[in-house]
Design an enzyme around this catalytic site. Structure first.
Site, PDB file in Angstrom:
ATOM      1  CG  HIS A   1      56.341  70.173  82.168  1.00  0.00           C
ATOM      2  ND1 HIS A   1      55.078  69.657  82.365  1.00  0.00           N
ATOM      3  CD2 HIS A   1      56.590  70.020  80.849  1.00  0.00           C
ATOM      4  CE1 HIS A   1      54.601  69.213  81.202  1.00  0.00           C
ATOM      5  NE2 HIS A   1      55.495  69.433  80.271  1.00  0.00           N
TER       6      HIS A   1
ATOM      7  CE1 TYR B   1      52.025  66.883  79.670  1.00  0.00           C
ATOM      8  CE2 TYR B   1      52.484  64.550  79.858  1.00  0.00           C
ATOM      9  CZ  TYR B   1      52.867  65.810  79.454  1.00  0.00           C
ATOM     10  OH  TYR B   1      54.074  65.991  78.826  1.00  0.00           O
TER      11      TYR B   1
HETATM   12  N1  LIG Z   1      58.226  67.908  78.002  1.00  0.00           N
HETATM   13  C1  LIG Z   1      57.315  68.455  77.259  1.00  0.00           C
HETATM   14  O1  LIG Z   1      57.144  69.682  77.239  1.00  0.00           O
HETATM   15  C2  LIG Z   1      56.461  67.598  76.377  1.00  0.00           C
HETATM   16  C3  LIG Z   1      55.719  68.175  75.342  1.00  0.00           C
HETATM   17  C4  LIG Z   1      54.955  67.346  74.529  1.00  0.00           C
HETATM   18  C5  LIG Z   1      54.938  65.977  74.766  1.00  0.00           C
HETATM   19  N2  LIG Z   1      55.653  65.440  75.802  1.00  0.00           N
HETATM   20  C6  LIG Z   1      55.657  63.972  76.052  1.00  0.00           C
HETATM   21  O2  LIG Z   1      56.007  63.309  74.841  1.00  0.00           O
HETATM   22  C7  LIG Z   1      55.028  62.313  74.554  1.00  0.00           C
HETATM   23  C8  LIG Z   1      54.923  62.084  73.066  1.00  0.00           C
HETATM   24  O3  LIG Z   1      54.678  63.290  72.391  1.00  0.00           O
HETATM   25  P1  LIG Z   1      53.346  63.608  71.577  1.00  0.00           P
HETATM   26  O4  LIG Z   1      52.232  62.787  72.106  1.00  0.00           O
HETATM   27  O5  LIG Z   1      53.225  65.070  71.527  1.00  0.00           O
HETATM   28  O6  LIG Z   1      53.681  63.177  70.097  1.00  0.00           O
HETATM   29  P2  LIG Z   1      54.133  61.867  69.309  1.00  0.00           P
HETATM   30  O7  LIG Z   1      54.403  60.745  70.223  1.00  0.00           O
HETATM   31  O8  LIG Z   1      55.190  62.330  68.392  1.00  0.00           O
HETATM   32  O9  LIG Z   1      52.825  61.563  68.435  1.00  0.00           O
HETATM   33  C9  LIG Z   1      51.614  61.167  69.005  1.00  0.00           C
HETATM   34  C10 LIG Z   1      50.575  61.091  67.897  1.00  0.00           C
HETATM   35  O10 LIG Z   1      50.970  60.104  66.937  1.00  0.00           O
HETATM   36  C11 LIG Z   1      49.933  59.132  66.759  1.00  0.00           C
HETATM   37  N3  LIG Z   1      50.627  57.834  66.628  1.00  0.00           N
HETATM   38  C12 LIG Z   1      51.409  57.217  67.543  1.00  0.00           C
HETATM   39  N4  LIG Z   1      51.939  56.083  67.045  1.00  0.00           N
HETATM   40  C13 LIG Z   1      51.470  55.970  65.782  1.00  0.00           C
HETATM   41  C14 LIG Z   1      51.659  55.017  64.753  1.00  0.00           C
HETATM   42  N5  LIG Z   1      52.456  53.959  64.908  1.00  0.00           N
HETATM   43  N6  LIG Z   1      51.014  55.224  63.573  1.00  0.00           N
HETATM   44  C15 LIG Z   1      50.212  56.298  63.383  1.00  0.00           C
HETATM   45  N7  LIG Z   1      50.000  57.243  64.323  1.00  0.00           N
HETATM   46  C16 LIG Z   1      50.626  57.076  65.516  1.00  0.00           C
HETATM   47  C17 LIG Z   1      49.050  59.232  67.981  1.00  0.00           C
HETATM   48  O11 LIG Z   1      47.708  58.963  67.636  1.00  0.00           O
HETATM   49  P3  LIG Z   1      46.845  57.786  68.313  1.00  0.00           P
HETATM   50  O12 LIG Z   1      46.706  58.108  69.749  1.00  0.00           O
HETATM   51  O13 LIG Z   1      45.562  57.861  67.562  1.00  0.00           O
HETATM   52  O14 LIG Z   1      47.614  56.517  68.046  1.00  0.00           O
HETATM   53  C18 LIG Z   1      49.194  60.713  68.373  1.00  0.00           C
HETATM   54  O15 LIG Z   1      48.270  61.506  67.676  1.00  0.00           O
HETATM   55  C19 LIG Z   1      53.754  62.861  75.211  1.00  0.00           C
HETATM   56  O16 LIG Z   1      52.796  61.855  75.429  1.00  0.00           O
HETATM   57  C20 LIG Z   1      54.296  63.446  76.479  1.00  0.00           C
HETATM   58  O17 LIG Z   1      54.460  62.414  77.443  1.00  0.00           O
HETATM   59  C21 LIG Z   1      56.418  66.236  76.593  1.00  0.00           C
END
Ligand SMILES: NC(=O)c1ccc[n+]([C@@H]2O[C@H](COP(=O)([O-])OP(=O)(O)OC[C@H]3O[C@@H](n4cnc5c(N)ncnc54)[C@H](OP(=O)(O)O)[C@@H]3O)[C@@H](O)[C@H]2O)c1
Length: 321
Positions: free
Chosen positions: A129, A51
């Site tokens: 990963h 990241y």
């Molecule tokens: N293992 C893997 O391959 C893999 C892949 C993808 C992700 N991940 C991990 O999973 C974590 C979470 O996944 P993700 O970031 O893809 O998606 P997510 O947590 O499903 O969604 C994040 C998005 O939602 C918004 N958000 C968060 N809380 C909110 C709320 N209460 N109201 C409105 N909008 C909200 C955020 O915007 P704002 O920032 O503007 O609040 C951001 O754009 C990542 O940070 C990473 O650590 C792992």
């Protein structure tokens, strides 16, 4: 799940990936404050060496130094992000391939680099990963197990794997957690990953638990440079059809007087006490909003209704891993 591995943290964690600007610009000094807040709330911090090409782990190191509260950090290795490193090509269905390295030499080096960047003596939870398609799972997991023996890593996990791989790896060393995309937006994990995770008593750590923001109802169109343009569920007709289905879910959030994000997270937590969603946000207010989903109890009737609105495969657009 193995309670001992996760006894010190809340069932909802914090994903730090969005602090690298994948879903819109992020400011580093605000990001560090955001991380301090998540650590002080007792949330597992989820990151990966890739990241921001190491930058995300640097931010976490700064946050760790700014608080007395002991952080629980989960990181990942395997996606090659340094120019001089090589690996195997892995197709992801995101419109571009990844380069993955799972050799024992690469694993050992990646762990040392993460420890140094994070500024900690031990990584609480280390994931592969993605598995390297050209390296035996046994070699990668054995290298992770060596790091546990050396005290560099407390517990190990796998991300984006099959159920069969989970079971095979667990024969080599106990697997504490499996990370996979899981939410009302994408429920395929229920078919085989979740049963395997339950069988070995591990945790299922759900990435994109808010459907990368989709389930919050705030994502209606994407900027041209937004990483989510690669997600088939957020492209063209799929996006429009999926937004229509979301309206039905939003109505239930209104009934409970909670936000759609809280509903999405409460639904995940209701799937089992070994389910750990790791929503990401650049705003501390949203971290609190998301964590408060732990106070929401959905009725059996509501859970059944959500099953009807969003069964496996309901949201259109395939993703491979
Ligand atoms: N293992 C893997 O391959 C893999 C892949 C993808 C992700 N991940 C991990 O999973 C974590 C979470 O996944 P993700 O970031 O893809 O998606 P997510 O947590 O499903 O969604 C994040 C998005 O939602 C918004 N958000 C968060 N809380 C909110 C709320 N209460 N109201 C409105 N909008 C909200 C955020 O915007 P704002 O920032 O503007 O609040 C951001 O754009 C990542 O940070 C990473 O650590 C792992």
């Amino acid at each position: 799940m193995s309670k001992s591995n996760f006894a010190t943290i809340k069932q909802i964690g914090y994903g730090a990936m969005g602090l690298e600007g994948y879903y819109g610009e992020s400011d580093d000094s605000v990001a560090v404050e955001t991380l301090v807040h998540a650590i002080e709330q007792g949330m597992m911090i989820d990151t990966a060496d890739a990241y921001g090409a190491g930058h995300n782990e640097d931010l976490i190191s700064k946050a760790i130094q700014r608080t007395e509260q002991k952080a629980f950090v989960a990181t990942k290795f395997g996606i090659v992000f340094e120019e001089q490193q090589t690996g195997s090509t892995l197709d992801t269905g995101w419109g571009f391939p990844l380069t993955i390295n799972g050799t024992k030499e690469y694993v050992a080096r990646a762990i040392d680099n993460s420890l140094e960047r994070l500024g900690v003596e031990q990584i609480d939870l280390l994931y592969a990963h993605y598995l390297d398609p050209n390296v035996a799972l046994e070699e990668t997991v054995q290298a992770m197990a060596e790091a546990v023996k050396a005290g560099k890593v407390k517990a190990i996990g796998l991300s984006n794997v099959t159920a069969e791989q989970v079971l095979r790896a667990n024969e080599i060393h106990p697997i504490a957690a499996v990370q996979y995309e899981y939410s009302l937006f994408r429920r395929e994990a229920e078919t085989d990953i979740l049963p395997a995770v339950n069988q070995i008593g591990a945790a299922l750590v759900c990435w994109s638990p808010l459907g990368a923001g989709f389930l919050t109802g705030e994502v209606k169109e994407l900027d041209a440079n937004d990483f989510r343009n690669n997600n088939p569920k957020m492209q063209g007709d799929n996006f429009a059809t999926n937004l229509e289905r979301l309206e039905e879910i939003k109505k239930i959030a209104v009934e409970y007087d909670i936000t759609p994000a809280q509903l999405a997270l409460a639904w995940l937590v209701a799937q089992g006490d070994n389910i750990i969603p790791i929503p990401g946000s650049r705003k501390t207010s949203r971290i609190d909003e998301n964590l408060a989903a732990l106070q929401v109890t959905l009725s059996e009737e509501t859970l059944a209704k959500l099953n009807e609105i969003a069964p496996i495969g309901a949201f259109k657009g395939a993703t491979l891993v």
